[in-house]
Enzyme design. Structure first.
Site, mmCIF file in Angstrom:
data_model
loop_
_atom_site.group_PDB
_atom_site.id
_atom_site.type_symbol
_atom_site.label_atom_id
_atom_site.label_comp_id
_atom_site.label_asym_id
_atom_site.label_seq_id
_atom_site.Cartn_x
_atom_site.Cartn_y
_atom_site.Cartn_z
ATOM 1 C CG ASP A 1 3.376 -4.141 9.901
ATOM 2 O OD1 ASP A 1 2.460 -4.858 10.366
ATOM 3 O OD2 ASP A 1 3.432 -3.803 8.709
ATOM 4 N N GLY B 1 0.789 -1.215 0.000
ATOM 5 C CA GLY B 1 0.000 0.000 0.000
ATOM 6 C C GLY B 1 0.824 1.270 0.000
ATOM 7 C CG MET B 2 1.872 3.146 2.943
ATOM 8 S SD MET B 2 2.230 3.748 4.605
ATOM 9 C CE MET B 2 2.653 2.225 5.436
#
Length: 489
Positions: free
Chosen positions: A153, A28-29
Site C-alpha cells: 500500500d 478506515g481500519m
C-alpha cells in the site's frame, strides 16, 4: 459497532504504560494517537485497530464478526513485522497488546508531514529533492524486501518526512511476508491497496511480489518528478484500464531537466509485467549518481522539511542489517593494484566450496564476493575460474539468506559466464537457472520457478547419468519449495 467498545481519549493510560495526549488521525481500519511512555517520558505513537469504522456498519453480524477476525489478524501481523524490520526509514515497534478489548501497537512517533502534504505544498520539486526522497524510500524498501516483506500500500499518504528530512514508510497494515507459511488474510474479490497506486497484478488479484511494491513506488517517483501521478486520478472510470494496459509518458514530458537514465528507470518501474521491473536495489544503483552527496549545498528552493539533509549529512544515516548476518572476512582482499594470482584464487574457490558444501559459508565465501568484479575485469568472461568465483559467491549469498544479491550473481553466470552447449555446460546452465529461480521464489515469483523446474527436468533427461543426477538433486529441492508455495496460494 458495539456500544460498549472502547474509544480512546486524551488522558487514558493504555496498558499502564502509555498515556494518550491527542489524536493524530484515523483511517478506515485504524486510528493513531500521540502518547507519552510513562517509564521514561518519551513521546510515541499508539495505533488502535478500529472496531467502529463506517465500513463495518454496513455488514450483517456474521459478516462483521468475520471481517473483525481478519482485521485483528492483520493488525497482529503488522506488529510482528515492525518488530522484525530494523531500519531508520521504518518505525520501531515499542510494544503491542490489547487495552479494554482494543488491539494496539506502540511505535516510534514520526514528527513531520506526509509526503502527500509535502507534495501539495512544494511541487514541482527540484530534481535533487525528488531523488533524495526516492533514494531514502528505496533504502527502507530494500530492508523490507530482504526479509522478504511486501508493503502492498505504497502511496504518498503512507510516506512521512520527519522534521530532520528523514523519509519513513508507515502503515504496514496490509503488508505481507513472502513465506510459504504466511497466512492469507485477503479474500478473492477484495483488492488491497489504494486506487491510483495499484500494480496491475493487484488489480487482477494475483499474488504480490517485491516488484509489486516497485510499481507502486514508480507511481510515487513519477509524482515526485513531475508533480502529477502517471495516470491522473480524478473520476475517470478508465483509470484501472490505464494501469493495466497504457504506457505512461516519460516524466521528462511533464518536467524539464530530468536525465534520460531517470526517465528510463521510472518507465521500467512502471512496466506492466512484474519480471520486467527492476528490483529495488537496482533502483538504488541508478539513483546513486543523481542523489545529493556529503558536503553538497542546500537545494534551492528550500523546503521544510528538507529530504536532502540526511544525504548531505550521511553520518546521520544507518544501514539496514542483513536478514541473516554474514561474518566479516578475517583477511583483507588482494590489494587493488596487484595482479590476481591463479593459484591463490583456485585455493580460495576450493575453500569456499568446502564451506558451502557444509551449509555454512564463511570467510572464503565472503572473499569471493569481494573478487567478482576484479576477476572479470582482469581475466574476462571465458576462463572457467571466473565462473567458479561468481558461482561460489552466489552460492554463499544464497545460503546466507541474501537472495537478492545471489540472484543478480546467478543471472550474470547464466547470461555471460557459461559458454558452449556440451553436456557439462547444459547441466551447469540448468543448475544456475534453478538456483536463480530458487532465489526469486523467495520474492514470490512462482511462474519463473515453475518454468525453471520444468525446463531442468527436460534438460536432465538428455544428460549422462552423473550430470543428470546433479541437475535432478537441485531440481527436486527447488520443486519441494515451489510446491509448498503453490499449495499455500
Amino acid at each position: 459497532m458495539d456500544a460498549d467498545a472502547y474509544r480512546p481519549g486524551a488522558g487514558d493510560l493504555v496498558d499502564g504504560c502509555y498515556e494518550l495526549s491527542d489524536s493524530l488521525g484515523k483511517g478506515g481500519m485504524a486510528q493513531v494517537w500521540r502518547a507519552r511512555e510513562v517509564s521514561d517520558g518519551r513521546e510515541i505513537a499508539v495505533k488502535f485497530l478500529r472496531h467502529d469504522s463506517e465500513a463495518l456498519h454496513c455488514l450483517d453480524p456474521q459478516e462483521r464478526e468475520a471481517e473483525l477476525t481478519v482485521r485483528n489478524a492483520r493488525f497482529q501481523r503488522e506488529a510482528r513485522l515492525l518488530g522484525t524490520l530494523d531500519h531508520p526509514g521504518i518505525p520501531e515497534l515499542y510494544g503491542s497488546g490489547s487495552h479494554q478489548g482494543m488491539p494496539y501497537i506502540a511505535m516510534r512517533l514520526v514528527n513531520g508531514v506526509s509526503l502527500r502534504t509535502f507534495l501539495d505544498e512544494h511541487s514541482p520539486l527540484p530534481l535533487a529533492t525528488a531523488v533524495a526522497v526516492a533514494a531514502q524510500m528505496a533504502h527502507a524498501l530494500a530492508c523490507a524486501h530482504t526479509l522478504p516483506v511486501v508493503h502492498r500500500d505504497l502511496k504518498p499518504a503512507n510516506v512521512m518526512i520527519d522534521d530532520e528530512g528523514r523519509v519513513v514508510l508507515i502503515d504496514f497494515g496490509i503488508a505481507k511476508p513472502l513465506r510459504s507459511d504466511a497466512t492469507r488474510y485477503t479474500a478473492h474479490g477484495s483488492t488491497l491497496g489504494t486506487r491510483g497506486y495499484l500494480a496491475p497484478e493487484q488489480i487482477l488479484e494475483l499474488d504480490p511480489t517485491t516488484r509489486t511494491d516497485v510499481y507502486c513506488f514508480g507511481c510515487i517517483f513519477y509524482e515526485l518528478l513531475t508533480g502529477r501521478p502517471p495516470f491522473p486520478l480524478g473520476a475517470d472510470s478508465g483509470l484501472t484500464d490505464k494501469h493495466l494496459n497504457e504506457v505512461p509518458l516519460p516524466p521528462s514530458v511533464h518536467a524539464a531537466g530530468i536525465p534520460e537514465a531517470i526517465d528510463d528507470l521510472v518507465l521500467q518501474m512502471l512496466a506492466k509485467k512484474p519480471d520486467q521491473r527492476p528490483y529495488v536495489d537496482e533502483v538504488l544503483a541508478v539513483l546513486g549518481p543523481f542523489a545529493p552527496r556529503s558536503g553538497d549545498p542546500e537545494t534551492r528552493p528550500r523546503t521544510h522539511p528538507d529530504p536532502t539533509a540526511p544525504l548531505r549529512r550521511p553520518e546521520e544515516l544507518t544501514t539496514c542489517p542483513r536478514a541473516v548476518p554474514v561474518p566479516p572476512p578475517a583477511v583483507s582482499a588482494p590489494v587493488e593494484g596487484e595482479w590476481l594470482e591463479y593459484r591463490t584464487i583456485d585455493r580460495l574457490c576450493a575453500r569456499a566450496e568446502s564451506e558451502i558444501a557444509s551449509g555454512e559459508p564463511g570467510e572464503a565465501a565472503v572473499r569471493l564476493r569481494e573478487l567478482t568484479a576484479r576477476v572479470r575485469k582482469e581475466w574476462g568472461d571465458r576462463r572457467p575460474v571466473v565462473r567458479r568465483v561468481w558461482q561460489g559467491a552466489a552460492d554463499g549469498l544464497r545460503l546466507a539468506g541474501d537472495f537478492g544479491s545471489a540472484a543478480r550473481l546467478y543471472q550474470v553466470v547464466d547470461e555471460a559466464l557459461i559458454h558452449g552447449d556440451g553436456p557439462a555446460e547444459r547441466a551447469e546452465r540448468a543448475v544456475t537457472r534453478l538456483r536463480l529461480a530458487e532465489c526469486r521464489l523467495t520474492f514470490g515469483e512462482l511462474e519463473a520457478a515453475v518454468a525453471a523446474v520444468d525446463t531442468a527436468g527436460r534438460t536432465a533427461a538428455g544428460l549422462p547419468s552423473e550430470l543428470a543426477n546433479r541437475v535432478e538433486a537441485v531440481r527436486v529441492a527447488v520443486d519441494v519449495q515451489l510446491t509448498a508455495r503453490l499449495t499455500d496460494r
